[in-house]
Design a protein around this motif. Structure first.
Motif, PDB file in Angstrom:
ATOM      1  N   ILE A  48       0.854  -1.187   0.000  1.00  0.00           N
ATOM      2  CA  ILE A  48       0.000   0.000   0.000  1.00  0.00           C
ATOM      3  C   ILE A  48       0.892   1.241   0.000  1.00  0.00           C
TER       4      ILE A  48
ATOM      5  N   ASP B 201       1.140   5.843  -0.902  1.00  0.00           N
ATOM      6  CA  ASP B 201       0.486   7.122  -1.159  1.00  0.00           C
ATOM      7  C   ASP B 201       1.140   7.806  -2.353  1.00  0.00           C
TER       8      ASP B 201
ATOM      9  N   VAL C 285      -8.449   2.550  -0.355  1.00  0.00           N
ATOM     10  CA  VAL C 285      -7.237   2.225  -1.109  1.00  0.00           C
ATOM     11  C   VAL C 285      -7.677   1.808  -2.504  1.00  0.00           C
TER      12      VAL C 285
ATOM     13  N   ARG D 161      -2.861   0.089  -5.421  1.00  0.00           N
ATOM     14  CA  ARG D 161      -3.019   0.083  -3.970  1.00  0.00           C
ATOM     15  C   ARG D 161      -2.663   1.467  -3.398  1.00  0.00           C
ATOM     16  N   TYR D 162      -3.277   2.456  -3.965  1.00  0.00           N
ATOM     17  CA  TYR D 162      -2.995   3.870  -3.696  1.00  0.00           C
ATOM     18  C   TYR D 162      -3.923   4.373  -2.585  1.00  0.00           C
ATOM     19  N   ILE D 163      -3.355   4.976  -1.568  1.00  0.00           N
ATOM     20  CA  ILE D 163      -4.149   5.512  -0.456  1.00  0.00           C
ATOM     21  C   ILE D 163      -4.843   6.785  -0.915  1.00  0.00           C
TER      22      ILE D 163
END
Length: 543
Positions: A86, A88, A363, A372-374
């Motif tokens: 995960i 950002d 996510v 899997r980008y916050i």
């Protein structure tokens, strides 16, 4: 027949065609059992498709997407989570720069992604979000679902399209580098794609949409739309209210007897909004529409959950705040418990594996190459679909936004989140009759002659001393009702004293944001923060 009725009749045919084109989708969206039963499987199919498509990219080769895409669903999901952590914006910043600035293809998504949405965000400064052709197609399908849900709510699409639809987007101006890669507001990427027949009903037009100075843009928009038969408005509540006030003032300047936006646009049917919680704005919207904060509302409202990274959800039941997750729109969603988001081994759950009452950080894996980008939003679920084996579930995947995972107040153990602040402002305003605009909250740190506490800076249209005196305890009580930790800290005024409420004039926050070059479009002021930087800047500006 005059030209205007004829033009209206011709535009109505666009609505007839749209209603016919969307009829199958409307029936499918109305099939609640289908989405309860199949959302889990649909989401796993979306992930498999994304992995297959990106298998030849740099990230796909590194993480062996080709192999993952061939595994059974459970193994595919586990392998994907093991291979891709995960992350950002910072996680993807350098790879995005290689494509956006260097023109390198096949890094995060197949080919060369030529469009990037620039956003200030509220958590990580300026970001450049990839918008691939696949994402444009995904957003287009989401826009059709907006109209499908309108029809499900009871809006007549032929009647709606007989008038005009006004979109309060950001600037459509784009910059293009030597590689032919465009960067700018998402509106600038999407607006040029508006073609006939949609262009027949679209306002404010490309020239005004291109404007980036929002005070001038609002004025130009009001002039262009004052004599139009506007039936739909889409945009953020705060800017819609600014426009409504300018339209009413402009009509009065022309000698018209106008008191409400309904007097200006008698066929105004639906307000499509998103980006901020609606409840605090409800009295002001009602006042603008009908002349009283507790008067009739715009006939229809539809809430959206859009993001530059992808379209997330759309309200699917009239009068219900739940937003249905777009599970079949070429994106894959996971949800991480809020308390675990900082863990490197944070657990993640698909939409069918979440629990009610738990706060989750969204996510997102997209058809533009974010993996899997916050996203940063915090949500809770109202209904949950069945597991892949058909067990459990009570409806489609419906959620509500309750805050941002980096926006909270916990200076003294009070554990307040955005949703707590917004709900308390809305409830206290309703109880006291205070008409509020924008607001933000922050801790008050103890010092000489000053107890620990909370400060709310809030725009108010009718902030009499009596109303403010009633608002403070109502706001305090509403916070205590929602948040046990806050209530404990407020017990006997021992840990924290009663909140301080600082009234500001309407428009203060917009003027402050303009002074920082962050006015308009999708720019928003955080509703709360763990430090005082924002509130102190606003209060200093207001002096």
């Amino acid at each position: 027949m005059t030209s205007q009725p004829r033009s209206s009749w011709l535009r109505g045919l666009i609505g007839v065609g749209m209603r016919t084109y969307l009829s199958r989708r409307i029936r499918l969206l109305s099939n609640i059992a289908h989405w309860k039963r199949n959302s889990a499987g649909i989401q796993r199919s979306q992930l498999r498709q994304l992995l297959s498509e990106a298998a030849g990219t740099e990230i796909g080769r590194t993480s062996d997407f080709a192999k993952l895409a061939t595994l059974p669903d459970d193994d595919m999901l586990k392998g994907f989570r093991d291979a891709v952590p995960i992350g950002d914006w910072i996680t993807y910043k350098d790879r995005v720069a290689r494509t956006r600035e260097g023109g390198e293809p096949d890094i995060l998504w197949p080919g060369l992604v030529r469009d990037y949405a620039q956003t200030s965000g509220t958590t990580a400064g300026d970001k450049f979000i990839p918008v691939s052709k696949d994402m444009l197609a995904s957003n287009f399908r989401a826009s059709l679902d907006i109209f499908s849900h309108m029809a499900r709510f009871g809006v007549s699409l032929p009647a709606l399209c007989s008038g005009k639809s006004l979109f309060l987007g950001g600037s459509t101006d784009l910059s293009t580098n030597t590689h032919g890669i465009r960067t700018g507001d998402l509106s600038g990427i999407v607006t040029p794609l508006i073609r006939w027949p949609v262009s027949e009903v679209y306002l404010p037009g490309p020239e005004i949409a291109l404007m980036s100075h929002w005070p001038s843009k609002i004025d130009a928009m009001a002039k262009a739309c004052l004599d139009q038969d506007v039936r739909m408005v889409s945009g953020m509540c705060s800017w819609a209210l600014v426009l409504f006030e300018r339209l009413i003032a402009m009509a009065r300047e022309q000698g018209r007897t106008v008191n409400t936006i309904h007097d200006v646009w008698p066929n105004f049917t639906i307000f499509v909004h998103g980006g901020v919680k609606y409840a605090p704005f409800d009295p002001r919207v009602r006042q603008a529409y009908s002349g009283a904060p507790d008067g009739p509302d715009i006939p229809f409202r539809l809430e959206l959950y859009p993001a530059s990274e992808g379209f997330i959800a759309i309200q699917d039941t009239r009068g219900d705040p739940g937003l249905r997750l777009l599970t079949d729109n070429h994106n894959f969603f996971e949800f991480v418990p809020l308390e675990d988001i900082a863990r490197p081994d944070a657990p993640a759950f698909t939409c069918d594996a979440v629990e009610k009452g738990q706060k989750y950080v969204v996510v997102l894996t997209t058809c533009a190459g974010l993996w899997r980008y916050i996203l940063g939003d915090v949500v809770e679920f109202d209904t949950i679909p069945s597991r892949p084996d058909g067990s459990g579930g009570d409806g489609p995947s419906r959620l509500r936004i309750v805050g941002r995972h980096k926006h909270f107040i916990n200076a003294f153990g009070e554990n307040l989140i955005v949703d707590n602040i917004e709900n308390a402002v809305a409830k206290a305003a309703s109880q006291t009759g205070l008409i509020v605009g924008e607001f933000t909250a922050a801790p008050v740190y103890p010092g000489p002659g000053r107890r620990a506490g909370l400060e709310l800076a809030v725009e108010a249209a009718n902030a009499s001393p009596e109303r403010l005196a009633a608002f403070v305890p109502a706001f305090d009580a509403a916070l205590k009702e929602q948040c046990v930790d806050y209530g404990i800290k407020r017990t006997g005024d021992l840990g924290m004293t009663e909140p301080t409420v600082t009234p500001l004039g309407l428009g203060t926050f917009h003027r402050w944001m303009e002074s920082r070059g962050k006015l308009g479009g999708q720019h928003k002021c955080p509703r709360c923060a763990s430090g005082r930087d924002i509130i102190d800047q606003v209060l200093a500006f207001a002096k």
